[in-house]
Scaffold this motif. Sequence first.
Motif, PDB file in Angstrom:
ATOM      1  N   ASP A  18     -28.241  42.174  70.430  1.00 35.70           N
ATOM      2  CA  ASP A  18     -29.266  42.109  71.463  1.00 35.70           C
ATOM      3  C   ASP A  18     -30.354  41.075  71.193  1.00 35.70           C
ATOM      4  OD1 ASP A  18     -27.920  44.056  72.972  1.00 35.70           O
ATOM      5  OD2 ASP A  18     -28.839  45.624  71.771  1.00 35.70           O
ATOM      6  N   PHE A  19     -30.113  40.117  70.282  1.00 35.09           N
ATOM      7  CA  PHE A  19     -31.032  38.999  70.107  1.00 35.09           C
ATOM      8  C   PHE A  19     -30.818  38.022  71.248  1.00 35.09           C
ATOM      9  CE2 PHE A  19     -31.541  34.568  68.947  1.00 35.09           C
ATOM     10  CZ  PHE A  19     -32.877  34.540  68.616  1.00 35.09           C
ATOM     11  N   SER A  34     -27.681  34.667  74.103  1.00 35.40           N
ATOM     12  CA  SER A  34     -27.847  36.072  73.700  1.00 35.40           C
ATOM     13  C   SER A  34     -26.612  36.557  72.962  1.00 35.40           C
ATOM     14  CB  SER A  34     -28.136  36.961  74.913  1.00 35.40           C
ATOM     15  OG  SER A  34     -27.060  36.939  75.824  1.00 35.40           O
ATOM     16  N   PHE A  35     -26.832  37.522  72.056  1.00 36.13           N
ATOM     17  CA  PHE A  35     -25.777  38.128  71.245  1.00 36.13           C
ATOM     18  C   PHE A  35     -25.703  39.614  71.567  1.00 36.13           C
ATOM     19  CE2 PHE A  35     -27.164  34.475  68.875  1.00 36.13           C
ATOM     20  CZ  PHE A  35     -26.040  33.991  68.245  1.00 36.13           C
ATOM     21  N   HIS A  36     -24.495  40.136  71.625  1.00 33.09           N
ATOM     22  CA  HIS A  36     -24.270  41.564  71.859  1.00 33.09           C
ATOM     23  C   HIS A  36     -23.163  42.012  70.915  1.00 33.09           C
ATOM     24  CE1 HIS A  36     -26.681  40.968  75.459  1.00 33.09           C
ATOM     25  NE2 HIS A  36     -25.949  39.891  75.660  1.00 33.09           N
ATOM     26  N   ARG A  37     -23.420  43.027  70.157  1.00 34.16           N
ATOM     27  CA  ARG A  37     -22.434  43.477  69.164  1.00 34.16           C
ATOM     28  C   ARG A  37     -21.247  44.132  69.855  1.00 34.16           C
ATOM     29  NH1 ARG A  37     -23.627  46.850  63.708  1.00 34.16           N
ATOM     30  NH2 ARG A  37     -21.578  46.560  62.769  1.00 34.16           N
ATOM     31  N   VAL A  38     -20.064  43.713  69.450  1.00 39.13           N
ATOM     32  CA  VAL A  38     -18.815  44.245  69.983  1.00 39.13           C
ATOM     33  C   VAL A  38     -18.291  45.329  69.047  1.00 39.13           C
ATOM     34  CG1 VAL A  38     -16.440  43.677  70.604  1.00 39.13           C
ATOM     35  CG2 VAL A  38     -18.285  42.090  71.157  1.00 39.13           C
ATOM     36  N   GLY A  39     -18.379  45.105  67.769  1.00 40.19           N
ATOM     37  CA  GLY A  39     -17.894  46.039  66.757  1.00 40.19           C
ATOM     38  C   GLY A  39     -17.673  45.306  65.455  1.00 40.19           C
ATOM     39  N   GLY A  40     -17.862  45.996  64.350  1.00 36.94           N
ATOM     40  CA  GLY A  40     -17.715  45.352  63.051  1.00 36.94           C
ATOM     41  C   GLY A  40     -18.683  44.189  62.948  1.00 36.94           C
TER      42      GLY A  40
END
Length: 184
Positions: free
Chosen positions: A57-58, A90-96
Motif C-alpha cells: 500500500d505504498f 503504487s504497490f499492493h502485496r499479493v502474497g509472500g
Amino acid sequence: MNDPYWVREFAPDHPLTPKWSLELFFEQGVIGEDQYEPHVYHHSLPLTLRSWRQLADFACEWNEPTDESGKPKGGFYLWQHGSIIEGRLSFHRVGGTCFRVEWSGVCETLIDDSAQSASPFNLTAETEFTGVTMAASDSESESDVQERFALCFEASDFLRGEDVWQGSYDSGMGVRQILFKPRL
C-alpha cells in the motif's frame, strides 16, 4: 546501500542511506530490423521503510521528471531512455514477497534522434521483492555490517544471504556486495 569507505574516499556527496529501485522489463519488440527490450524504472524511490513488508500500500506521485538534485524520478526505455515526466506508482502485496505494481503517467518516448513525444502509459505488473544489496569494504567487520544494516532496517525481517560480488577498489581495498533476503 553504499559502502562507507567508498563514500568517504570517492564520493562524499553520496548518501549512506538505502536507495530503493524498481525495474520492470517487458517482452522484446522490433522497430524496423532492430530488437529492443522495453522497460520502466525508478532508481531513487522516496522510501524510508524499515521493513520490506511496508511496501504494501505504498504510493508516490510526481509531476516533474527530476528531483531537486536533478536526479530522474523515473525512466522509460522503448528504443532510447526517456524521462517519466509525471507519474503515480503504487504497490499492493499479493502474497509472500510478491507485489502488484500499478504505474501510470506520462513519459518521453524516443524512437530515434528526431522523433520524441510525450506519451501516456498505464501498467499493472507483478514483481517480487528480492532483498537489499549492501556494499561493504574490508574495513568493516561482519558485526559492523550487521550493525549498519540494523540502523536502516528491521533486521528480524531479513536473512543475511551470500556475498553476490567481490572485488577491490583501485586503492586495493577489498569490497563485496551482500544480499539480505526477505524473511517470510
